[in-house]
Design a protein around this motif. Sequence first.
Motif, PDB file in Angstrom:
ATOM      1  N   TYR A  14       0.816  -1.216   0.000  1.00  0.00           N
ATOM      2  CA  TYR A  14       0.000   0.000   0.000  1.00  0.00           C
ATOM      3  C   TYR A  14       0.851   1.268   0.000  1.00  0.00           C
ATOM      4  CZ  TYR A  14      -3.906  -3.059   1.314  1.00  0.00           C
ATOM      5  OH  TYR A  14      -4.865  -4.046   1.335  1.00  0.00           O
ATOM      6  N   LEU A  15       2.152   1.108   0.006  1.00  0.00           N
ATOM      7  CA  LEU A  15       3.050   2.255   0.092  1.00  0.00           C
ATOM      8  C   LEU A  15       2.843   3.273  -1.042  1.00  0.00           C
ATOM      9  CD1 LEU A  15       5.281   3.349   1.905  1.00  0.00           C
ATOM     10  CD2 LEU A  15       6.951   2.147   0.497  1.00  0.00           C
ATOM     11  N   PRO A  16       2.676   2.847  -2.301  1.00  0.00           N
ATOM     12  CA  PRO A  16       2.437   3.837  -3.371  1.00  0.00           C
ATOM     13  C   PRO A  16       1.198   4.691  -3.128  1.00  0.00           C
ATOM     14  CG  PRO A  16       3.004   1.708  -4.304  1.00  0.00           C
ATOM     15  CD  PRO A  16       2.772   1.480  -2.850  1.00  0.00           C
ATOM     16  N   PHE A  17       0.127   4.077  -2.580  1.00  0.00           N
ATOM     17  CA  PHE A  17      -1.089   4.836  -2.298  1.00  0.00           C
ATOM     18  C   PHE A  17      -0.828   5.883  -1.219  1.00  0.00           C
ATOM     19  CE2 PHE A  17      -2.536   0.500  -3.473  1.00  0.00           C
ATOM     20  CZ  PHE A  17      -3.171   0.819  -4.662  1.00  0.00           C
ATOM     21  N   MET A  18      -0.096   5.477  -0.173  1.00  0.00           N
ATOM     22  CA  MET A  18       0.169   6.393   0.931  1.00  0.00           C
ATOM     23  C   MET A  18       1.059   7.530   0.490  1.00  0.00           C
ATOM     24  SD  MET A  18      -0.813   6.568   4.094  1.00  0.00           S
ATOM     25  CE  MET A  18      -1.005   8.341   4.108  1.00  0.00           C
ATOM     26  N   LEU A  19       2.038   7.248  -0.353  1.00  0.00           N
ATOM     27  CA  LEU A  19       2.917   8.304  -0.859  1.00  0.00           C
ATOM     28  C   LEU A  19       2.135   9.305  -1.698  1.00  0.00           C
ATOM     29  CD1 LEU A  19       6.110   6.262  -1.853  1.00  0.00           C
ATOM     30  CD2 LEU A  19       5.963   8.026  -0.091  1.00  0.00           C
ATOM     31  N   LEU A  20       1.237   8.815  -2.518  1.00  0.00           N
ATOM     32  CA  LEU A  20       0.424   9.699  -3.348  1.00  0.00           C
ATOM     33  C   LEU A  20      -0.498  10.559  -2.479  1.00  0.00           C
ATOM     34  CD1 LEU A  20      -0.350  10.618  -6.161  1.00  0.00           C
ATOM     35  CD2 LEU A  20      -1.957   8.706  -6.290  1.00  0.00           C
ATOM     36  N   VAL A  21      -1.055   9.953  -1.452  1.00  0.00           N
ATOM     37  CA  VAL A  21      -1.932  10.691  -0.539  1.00  0.00           C
ATOM     38  C   VAL A  21      -1.148  11.773   0.203  1.00  0.00           C
ATOM     39  CG1 VAL A  21      -3.218  10.487   1.630  1.00  0.00           C
ATOM     40  CG2 VAL A  21      -3.666   8.896  -0.254  1.00  0.00           C
ATOM     41  N   LEU A  22       0.053  11.434   0.680  1.00  0.00           N
ATOM     42  CA  LEU A  22       0.893  12.426   1.358  1.00  0.00           C
ATOM     43  C   LEU A  22       1.228  13.573   0.424  1.00  0.00           C
ATOM     44  CD1 LEU A  22       3.425  10.177   3.334  1.00  0.00           C
ATOM     45  CD2 LEU A  22       1.591  11.571   4.276  1.00  0.00           C
ATOM     46  N   LEU A  23       1.534  13.243  -0.807  1.00  0.00           N
ATOM     47  CA  LEU A  23       1.867  14.260  -1.805  1.00  0.00           C
ATOM     48  C   LEU A  23       0.701  15.240  -1.973  1.00  0.00           C
ATOM     49  CD1 LEU A  23       3.623  13.642  -5.164  1.00  0.00           C
ATOM     50  CD2 LEU A  23       1.427  14.805  -5.175  1.00  0.00           C
ATOM     51  N   VAL A  24      -0.501  14.717  -2.088  1.00  0.00           N
ATOM     52  CA  VAL A  24      -1.671  15.578  -2.263  1.00  0.00           C
ATOM     53  C   VAL A  24      -1.960  16.376  -0.996  1.00  0.00           C
ATOM     54  CG1 VAL A  24      -4.170  15.594  -2.637  1.00  0.00           C
ATOM     55  CG2 VAL A  24      -2.724  14.083  -3.999  1.00  0.00           C
ATOM     56  N   ALA A  25      -2.002  15.700   0.141  1.00  0.00           N
ATOM     57  CA  ALA A  25      -2.418  16.345   1.389  1.00  0.00           C
ATOM     58  C   ALA A  25      -1.444  17.425   1.843  1.00  0.00           C
ATOM     59  CB  ALA A  25      -2.582  15.289   2.488  1.00  0.00           C
ATOM     60  N   PHE A  26      -0.156  17.111   1.860  1.00  0.00           N
ATOM     61  CA  PHE A  26       0.839  18.083   2.294  1.00  0.00           C
ATOM     62  C   PHE A  26       0.911  19.275   1.335  1.00  0.00           C
ATOM     63  CE2 PHE A  26       3.585  14.846   4.827  1.00  0.00           C
ATOM     64  CZ  PHE A  26       2.806  15.082   5.953  1.00  0.00           C
ATOM     65  N   THR A  27       0.831  18.992   0.034  1.00  0.00           N
ATOM     66  CA  THR A  27       0.928  20.064  -0.959  1.00  0.00           C
ATOM     67  C   THR A  27      -0.238  21.034  -0.845  1.00  0.00           C
ATOM     68  OG1 THR A  27       2.145  18.667  -2.521  1.00  0.00           O
ATOM     69  CG2 THR A  27       1.014  20.584  -3.420  1.00  0.00           C
ATOM     70  N   PHE A 138      -7.023   3.697  -2.366  1.00  0.00           N
ATOM     71  CA  PHE A 138      -6.533   5.070  -2.504  1.00  0.00           C
ATOM     72  C   PHE A 138      -7.488   6.062  -1.874  1.00  0.00           C
ATOM     73  CE2 PHE A 138      -6.874   9.057  -4.909  1.00  0.00           C
ATOM     74  CZ  PHE A 138      -5.655   9.620  -4.559  1.00  0.00           C
ATOM     75  N   PHE A 139      -8.770   5.972  -2.178  1.00  0.00           N
ATOM     76  CA  PHE A 139      -9.717   6.954  -1.651  1.00  0.00           C
ATOM     77  C   PHE A 139      -9.901   6.812  -0.139  1.00  0.00           C
ATOM     78  CE2 PHE A 139     -10.973   7.517  -6.112  1.00  0.00           C
ATOM     79  CZ  PHE A 139     -11.034   8.904  -6.147  1.00  0.00           C
ATOM     80  N   ASN A 140      -9.841   5.588   0.377  1.00  0.00           N
ATOM     81  CA  ASN A 140      -9.924   5.410   1.825  1.00  0.00           C
ATOM     82  C   ASN A 140      -8.752   6.078   2.529  1.00  0.00           C
ATOM     83  OD1 ASN A 140     -12.336   3.965   1.933  1.00  0.00           O
ATOM     84  ND2 ASN A 140     -11.324   2.008   1.578  1.00  0.00           N
ATOM     85  N   TYR A 141      -7.546   5.903   1.991  1.00  0.00           N
ATOM     86  CA  TYR A 141      -6.378   6.569   2.562  1.00  0.00           C
ATOM     87  C   TYR A 141      -6.481   8.083   2.400  1.00  0.00           C
ATOM     88  CZ  TYR A 141      -3.368   2.545   3.624  1.00  0.00           C
ATOM     89  OH  TYR A 141      -2.811   1.424   4.181  1.00  0.00           O
ATOM     90  N   LEU A 142      -6.912   8.531   1.234  1.00  0.00           N
ATOM     91  CA  LEU A 142      -7.008   9.969   0.965  1.00  0.00           C
ATOM     92  C   LEU A 142      -7.942  10.647   1.956  1.00  0.00           C
ATOM     93  CD1 LEU A 142      -6.300  12.319  -1.065  1.00  0.00           C
ATOM     94  CD2 LEU A 142      -8.477  11.771  -2.180  1.00  0.00           C
ATOM     95  N   VAL A 143      -9.109  10.082   2.144  1.00  0.00           N
ATOM     96  CA  VAL A 143     -10.106  10.674   3.039  1.00  0.00           C
ATOM     97  C   VAL A 143      -9.640  10.600   4.484  1.00  0.00           C
ATOM     98  CG1 VAL A 143     -12.471  10.484   3.895  1.00  0.00           C
ATOM     99  CG2 VAL A 143     -11.992  10.189   1.452  1.00  0.00           C
ATOM    100  N   HIS A 144      -9.189   9.428   4.908  1.00  0.00           N
ATOM    101  CA  HIS A 144      -8.776   9.232   6.299  1.00  0.00           C
ATOM    102  C   HIS A 144      -7.624  10.161   6.673  1.00  0.00           C
ATOM    103  CE1 HIS A 144      -8.116   6.847  10.016  1.00  0.00           C
ATOM    104  NE2 HIS A 144      -6.852   7.188   9.825  1.00  0.00           N
ATOM    105  N   PHE A 145      -6.586  10.223   5.841  1.00  0.00           N
ATOM    106  CA  PHE A 145      -5.405  10.995   6.198  1.00  0.00           C
ATOM    107  C   PHE A 145      -5.680  12.492   6.178  1.00  0.00           C
ATOM    108  CE2 PHE A 145      -1.341  13.069   5.029  1.00  0.00           C
ATOM    109  CZ  PHE A 145      -0.666  12.821   6.215  1.00  0.00           C
ATOM    110  N   ASN A 146      -6.502  12.955   5.258  1.00  0.00           N
ATOM    111  CA  ASN A 146      -6.800  14.392   5.225  1.00  0.00           C
ATOM    112  C   ASN A 146      -7.644  14.820   6.418  1.00  0.00           C
ATOM    113  OD1 ASN A 146      -5.912  16.139   2.731  1.00  0.00           O
ATOM    114  ND2 ASN A 146      -6.235  14.074   1.957  1.00  0.00           N
ATOM    115  N   ILE A 147      -8.548  13.979   6.867  1.00  0.00           N
ATOM    116  CA  ILE A 147      -9.306  14.285   8.086  1.00  0.00           C
ATOM    117  C   ILE A 147      -8.362  14.272   9.285  1.00  0.00           C
ATOM    118  CG2 ILE A 147     -11.143  13.532   9.637  1.00  0.00           C
ATOM    119  CD1 ILE A 147     -12.606  12.421   7.210  1.00  0.00           C
ATOM    120  N   LEU A 148      -7.439  13.306   9.303  1.00  0.00           N
ATOM    121  CA  LEU A 148      -6.446  13.254  10.385  1.00  0.00           C
ATOM    122  C   LEU A 148      -5.623  14.539  10.433  1.00  0.00           C
ATOM    123  CD1 LEU A 148      -4.189  10.275  11.347  1.00  0.00           C
ATOM    124  CD2 LEU A 148      -3.174  12.502  11.010  1.00  0.00           C
TER     125      LEU A 148
END
Length: 228
Positions: A14-27, A138-148
């Motif tokens: 799942y590492l590629p999904f998490m990296l992509l999510v971090l890229l979007v969220a932090f940016t 991807f969407f589960n990680y995206l939503v969860h991490f951005n709320i976090l």
Amino acid sequence: MDFLNNFLVVPVEYLPFMLLVLLVAFTVHEFSHAYFANLFGDPTAKLLGRVTLNPSRHLDVLGTLLFLIAGFGWARPVPVNRDNFKKPRLMGIIVSAAGPISNLVVAFIGVFIHILLYKFNVQASFSNERIGEAIDIFFNYLVHFNILLFIFNLIPLPPLDGYRIVEDLAPRSLRSKLQEFEKWSIFIFLLIVFLPPVRQVTIQPLFSLIRPIQTSFYNACAQILGLS
């Protein structure tokens, strides 16, 4: 694979999904700080090339790696000079809040797109089921991490945005006391983040809000799209 899983907060696959999510969220988070600071008359971030959605201008390599390993990390903070604002306290609050709020907006948009894909059976249209599963992950990680990120950054401790909001809201007499507190706050922050017994009674209850917020977003978007 098993060896690497011992050092990561997410499974290796799942590492590629998490990296992509971090890229979007932090940016998006840092861009929002920079955009509103520049909008309100402080060109500091713009002069440093931070009013951009280019991830390379915002990501911190060490902060990103540490998040993947320890579950805690950071992006490059956006420098803000409040003296350039016409209304320093009010505009300072908006600039500080822009980052966390942008993450909440990204989470909501992520939920909306995810449900939209289900409405039109996009996942089911792929012959390979793993593609559909990848979209869900991807969407589960995206939503969860951005709320976090939204919740975490509103904690009123330096260097988080919540502290800057409290600082701008506080009367002048209290602000001087808060500045004295800052030299100790980093130790409190580290205890809260890395010491499990302290974390369980401080930020862990806050993180329990992630699931209800996520559920409410899915319910709201389902109603908007006529799926409820």
